[in-house]
Design a protein around this motif. Structure first.
Motif, PDB file in Angstrom:
ATOM      1  N   GLU A   9       0.829  -1.218   0.000  1.00 22.85           N
ATOM      2  CA  GLU A   9       0.000   0.000   0.000  1.00 22.85           C
ATOM      3  C   GLU A   9       0.858   1.261   0.000  1.00 22.85           C
ATOM      4  O   GLU A   9       0.575   2.225  -0.687  1.00 22.85           O
ATOM      5  CB  GLU A   9      -0.927  -0.025   1.214  1.00 22.85           C
ATOM      6  CG  GLU A   9      -2.126  -0.959   0.997  1.00 22.85           C
ATOM      7  CD  GLU A   9      -2.901  -1.227   2.289  1.00 22.85           C
ATOM      8  OE1 GLU A   9      -3.709  -2.177   2.304  1.00 22.85           O
ATOM      9  OE2 GLU A   9      -2.669  -0.488   3.275  1.00 22.85           O
ATOM     10  N   ALA A  10       1.928   1.186   0.800  1.00 25.09           N
ATOM     11  CA  ALA A  10       2.842   2.334   0.854  1.00 25.09           C
ATOM     12  C   ALA A  10       3.455   2.575  -0.528  1.00 25.09           C
ATOM     13  O   ALA A  10       3.543   3.707  -1.005  1.00 25.09           O
ATOM     14  CB  ALA A  10       3.937   2.081   1.885  1.00 25.09           C
ATOM     15  N   ALA A  11       3.837   1.478  -1.186  1.00 20.62           N
ATOM     16  CA  ALA A  11       4.443   1.586  -2.515  1.00 20.62           C
ATOM     17  C   ALA A  11       3.443   2.159  -3.522  1.00 20.62           C
ATOM     18  O   ALA A  11       3.797   2.983  -4.377  1.00 20.62           O
ATOM     19  CB  ALA A  11       4.925   0.207  -2.974  1.00 20.62           C
ATOM     20  N   ALA A  12       2.187   1.742  -3.405  1.00 15.31           N
ATOM     21  CA  ALA A  12       1.160   2.191  -4.336  1.00 15.31           C
ATOM     22  C   ALA A  12       0.914   3.685  -4.189  1.00 15.31           C
ATOM     23  O   ALA A  12       0.696   4.415  -5.169  1.00 15.31           O
ATOM     24  CB  ALA A  12      -0.130   1.411  -4.096  1.00 15.31           C
ATOM     25  N   LYS A  13       0.965   4.152  -2.950  1.00 14.73           N
ATOM     26  CA  LYS A  13       0.758   5.589  -2.678  1.00 14.73           C
ATOM     27  C   LYS A  13       1.938   6.391  -3.185  1.00 14.73           C
ATOM     28  O   LYS A  13       1.798   7.520  -3.630  1.00 14.73           O
ATOM     29  CB  LYS A  13       0.640   5.807  -1.166  1.00 14.73           C
ATOM     30  CG  LYS A  13      -0.747   5.498  -0.629  1.00 14.73           C
ATOM     31  CD  LYS A  13      -0.842   6.006   0.799  1.00 14.73           C
ATOM     32  CE  LYS A  13      -2.051   5.375   1.481  1.00 14.73           C
ATOM     33  NZ  LYS A  13      -1.961   5.513   2.941  1.00 14.73           N
ATOM     34  N   GLY A  14       3.101   5.752  -3.012  1.00 17.41           N
ATOM     35  CA  GLY A  14       4.420   6.247  -3.317  1.00 17.41           C
ATOM     36  C   GLY A  14       4.512   7.506  -4.018  1.00 17.41           C
ATOM     37  O   GLY A  14       5.383   8.150  -4.471  1.00 17.41           O
TER      38      GLY A  14
END
Lengths: 79, 79, 79, 79, 79, 79
Positions: free
Chosen positions: D74-79
């Motif tokens: 999720e963090a990567a997707a928000k990135g």
């Protein structure tokens, strides 16, 4: 080399009774099938009442229900 | 998606040993049958000594008997 | 004297693979818990596909569904 | 006269939930196969977390790992 | 309402022997624990030889190995 | 990640009935305990009649006995 698993409700089975179950189950395999007792394993699983169901009910409730039905039938028979 | 059930006597198996059993059994299924670890379930049942029978006796008595027999055989051999 | 039960889908597992499962599971118990292999029993249950469920579906349908979802996701990613 | 065994991790399952599992499993056998509930046995095995493995890890570690992977994704997707 | 599971190798067990196992296991539960036979279930699982392991080997190979060891020991004893 | 094992007598259970058992058991675990269906395994064991005992008898004989007792009771009631 059989494996026997005995599952019962947990209700104060004594060590002597367990010993009798283990001996009886092993003897059964020896007598009927000529199995080697040295590699015959017997395990006893004691299952909590609330984890054992029969008739769609936990065991204790089922027993109470059967008992009540019997009492009612006897009362009806006496008229 | 295999299911592996390991049944042993309850005798102080540590969390690390359980972790090793879980990892080892899962790896075995992956290595030999190319199973998917994500859907491989391993359960460990620790069975009380008095609930585990072998040789027609509860486990502890069986071990004591085997040990006594060995000691007697060694004593006889020394003669 | 452990007992290990391995349940897998029936899909052409060879005798050599079964031998590897039996040896691997026994070695695991010997290595991790110092168990005696002579009284370690391993059984392999091969379960028909239609008798094995995962994700609420028979195994074969589940695999087909997962495969279709993957293909769809890859198609979407390619755009 | 079926026998149903439900194995789950031990994590605070209530008596009411167990009653629901017993009733639900029994009803299932009655509805689908017209079995007699009076001889349908259901047992629930609650297995300690450290004795339940999935993905090659004890259940709790597996859950933590999955959660961490999700959070990272999720963090990567928000990135 | 106990449940007994007997696991043996599949090797020509007759219907009469199965009947004796079922009767013997049920009687055992009645005699030792005063259980109700009407809700005592016994199942017999016959496991293919190649799916049964002991001593880290498939059952048949294990038996052959034990037999060979015995023969060798007897030959040595005769000297 | 529960594991459910359903044991029944082998008597012509159809694929659709098996699908219903798998779906029903999985839904039960999802509904009652909020389990993840993707890691819920259900296996169905079909046991030969002669390998299933109840009331101390193989299943088929037990059913015949119960049926005969019912018929006798009805005849007596009409009597």
């Amino acid at each position: 080399m059989p494996y026997v698993n005995i599952r019962i409700t947990r209700e104060g089975v004594t060590e002597d009774q367990k010993r009798a179950l283990i001996k009886g189950a092993t003897d059964l395999l020896v007598d009927v099938l000529n199995k080697n007792p040295a590699t015959t394993i017997v395990t006893i699983d004691e299952v909590e009442f609330e984890n054992w169901g029969i008739g769609g009910l936990p065991a204790e409730e089922y027993r109470a229900k059967i008992k009540a039905e019997k009492a009612a039938a006897e009362a009806a028979a006496k008229g």
